[in-house]
Design a protein around this motif. Structure first.
Motif: not given
Length: 73
Positions: A10-30
């Motif tokens: 689930s974490f990786r599905a949101i952190d698509r670029l494998n940055e090791g963190e979820i940020n504002f843009e990751n959540i918005k895009r997901f």
């Protein structure tokens, strides 16, 4: 909880670029990819709810701790 659920998956599905963190843009895009269009305020509310160290990013530890609290054994 489904048998095929994985917190890491689930974490990786949101952190698509494998940055090791979820940020504002990751959540918005997901959510946009799921056809859910959240306001900036809603995205920030999610981050504030899960982010425990206050850096406005969600690392895997924070993510897994949040879901562990939501689904106790």
């Amino acid at each position: 909880m489904r048998n095929d659920y994985s917190t890491y998956g689930s974490f990786r599905a949101i952190d698509r670029l494998n940055e090791g963190e979820i940020n504002f843009e990751n959540i918005k895009r997901f959510f946009r990819n799921q056809s859910s269009y959240l306001s900036d305020r809603e995205v920030m509310a999610i981050i504030r709810r899960i982010d425990t160290d206050g850096d406005a990013k969600i690392n895997y530890s924070e993510f897994s701790d949040f879901f562990r609290c939501m689904n106790p054994p």
